[in-house]
Write a protein that holds these residues in place. Structure first.
Motif, PDB file in Angstrom:
ATOM      1  N   ILE A  46       0.904  -1.111   0.078  1.00 16.47           N
ATOM      2  CA  ILE A  46       0.054   0.211  -0.092  1.00 16.47           C
ATOM      3  C   ILE A  46       0.790   1.184  -0.124  1.00 16.47           C
ATOM      4  CG2 ILE A  46      -1.773   1.078   1.364  1.00 16.47           C
ATOM      5  CD1 ILE A  46      -2.940  -1.151   0.025  1.00 16.47           C
TER       6      ILE A  46
ATOM      7  N   PHE B 255       2.365   1.741  -3.447  1.00 19.78           N
ATOM      8  CA  PHE B 255       1.251   2.213  -4.445  1.00 19.78           C
ATOM      9  C   PHE B 255       1.139   3.726  -4.113  1.00 19.78           C
ATOM     10  CE2 PHE B 255      -0.025  -1.873  -5.403  1.00 19.78           C
ATOM     11  CZ  PHE B 255       0.381  -1.918  -6.732  1.00 19.78           C
ATOM     12  N   LYS B 256       0.896   4.349  -2.646  1.00 20.09           N
ATOM     13  CA  LYS B 256       0.715   5.607  -2.552  1.00 20.09           C
ATOM     14  C   LYS B 256       1.837   6.645  -2.893  1.00 20.09           C
ATOM     15  CE  LYS B 256      -2.244   5.271   1.549  1.00 20.09           C
ATOM     16  NZ  LYS B 256      -2.666   5.306   2.935  1.00 20.09           N
ATOM     17  N   THR B 257       3.073   6.031  -2.804  1.00 16.95           N
ATOM     18  CA  THR B 257       4.177   6.839  -3.251  1.00 16.95           C
ATOM     19  C   THR B 257       4.461   6.918  -4.711  1.00 16.95           C
ATOM     20  OG1 THR B 257       5.626   5.685  -1.394  1.00 16.95           O
ATOM     21  CG2 THR B 257       6.775   6.823  -3.169  1.00 16.95           C
ATOM     22  N   HIS B 258       3.848   5.748  -5.334  1.00 19.42           N
ATOM     23  CA  HIS B 258       4.154   6.005  -6.950  1.00 19.42           C
ATOM     24  C   HIS B 258       2.852   6.574  -7.460  1.00 19.42           C
ATOM     25  CE1 HIS B 258       7.558   3.570  -6.003  1.00 19.42           C
ATOM     26  NE2 HIS B 258       8.099   4.138  -7.081  1.00 19.42           N
ATOM     27  N   TYR B 259       1.567   6.343  -7.135  1.00 22.03           N
ATOM     28  CA  TYR B 259       0.312   6.794  -7.794  1.00 22.03           C
ATOM     29  C   TYR B 259      -0.316   7.802  -7.017  1.00 22.03           C
ATOM     30  CZ  TYR B 259       1.080   2.750 -10.770  1.00 22.03           C
ATOM     31  OH  TYR B 259       1.579   1.950 -11.442  1.00 22.03           O
ATOM     32  N   ASN B 260      -0.212   8.007  -5.737  1.00 21.20           N
ATOM     33  CA  ASN B 260      -0.925   9.036  -5.031  1.00 21.20           C
ATOM     34  C   ASN B 260      -0.401  10.176  -4.846  1.00 21.20           C
ATOM     35  OD1 ASN B 260      -3.666   9.608  -3.999  1.00 21.20           O
ATOM     36  ND2 ASN B 260      -3.048   8.736  -1.693  1.00 21.20           N
ATOM     37  N   HIS B 261       0.747  10.192  -4.594  1.00 14.09           N
ATOM     38  CA  HIS B 261       1.690  11.501  -4.394  1.00 14.09           C
ATOM     39  C   HIS B 261       3.086  10.989  -5.026  1.00 14.09           C
ATOM     40  CE1 HIS B 261      -0.939  12.781  -1.629  1.00 14.09           C
ATOM     41  NE2 HIS B 261      -1.075  11.673  -0.973  1.00 14.09           N
TER      42      HIS B 261
END
Length: 123
Positions: A43, A46-52
């Motif tokens: 998770i 994915f947050k590092t690469h897609y969310n921010h």
């Protein structure tokens, strides 16, 4: 099988489905991050690469991940030889079964359905 293959090739070449072909790069990039930080959950990755997304040292690899950059779809071209023939064997095809349609009477009602449950209400 041929029709399924052609449909898949068409969808991969004309939609964003080609992005799914980049999933091995996503897995490989995750394991690189996991090697640097063993406590990183999926998770957080994915947050590092897609969310921010952040411009860091591996920004070039980040841009190769699926659904980061939307580019022109992959174009596939097939050519067949001039004497190409496709033959189908009879054992793969079933003979069509004909179904008789009920005919209409003078009141434009289908014959045989007057005692049916699906009969329209009468006045």
């Amino acid at each position: 099988m041929i029709s399924i293959l052609l449909i898949l090739l068409y969808l991969v070449s004309t939609t964003e489905l080609y992005q799914l072909l980049k999933i091995p790069e996503l897995v490989e990039h995750y394991f690189e991050h996991k090697k640097m930080n063993p406590d990183m959950p999926v998770i957080a990755f994915f947050k590092t690469h897609y969310n921010h997304p952040v411009k860091d040292g591996d920004y070039g690899k980040d841009q190769k991940l699926p659904f980061i950059i939307h580019a022109k779809p992959l174009n596939l071209v097939f050519t067949l030889q001039q004497n190409f023939r496709l033959e189908a064997q009879d054992r793969f095809f079933k003979k069509p079964v004909s179904h008789k349609m009920p005919s209409k009477d003078e009141d434009h009602c289908f014959k045989g359905f007057t005692e049916s449950v699906w009969e329209p209400p009468r006045f």
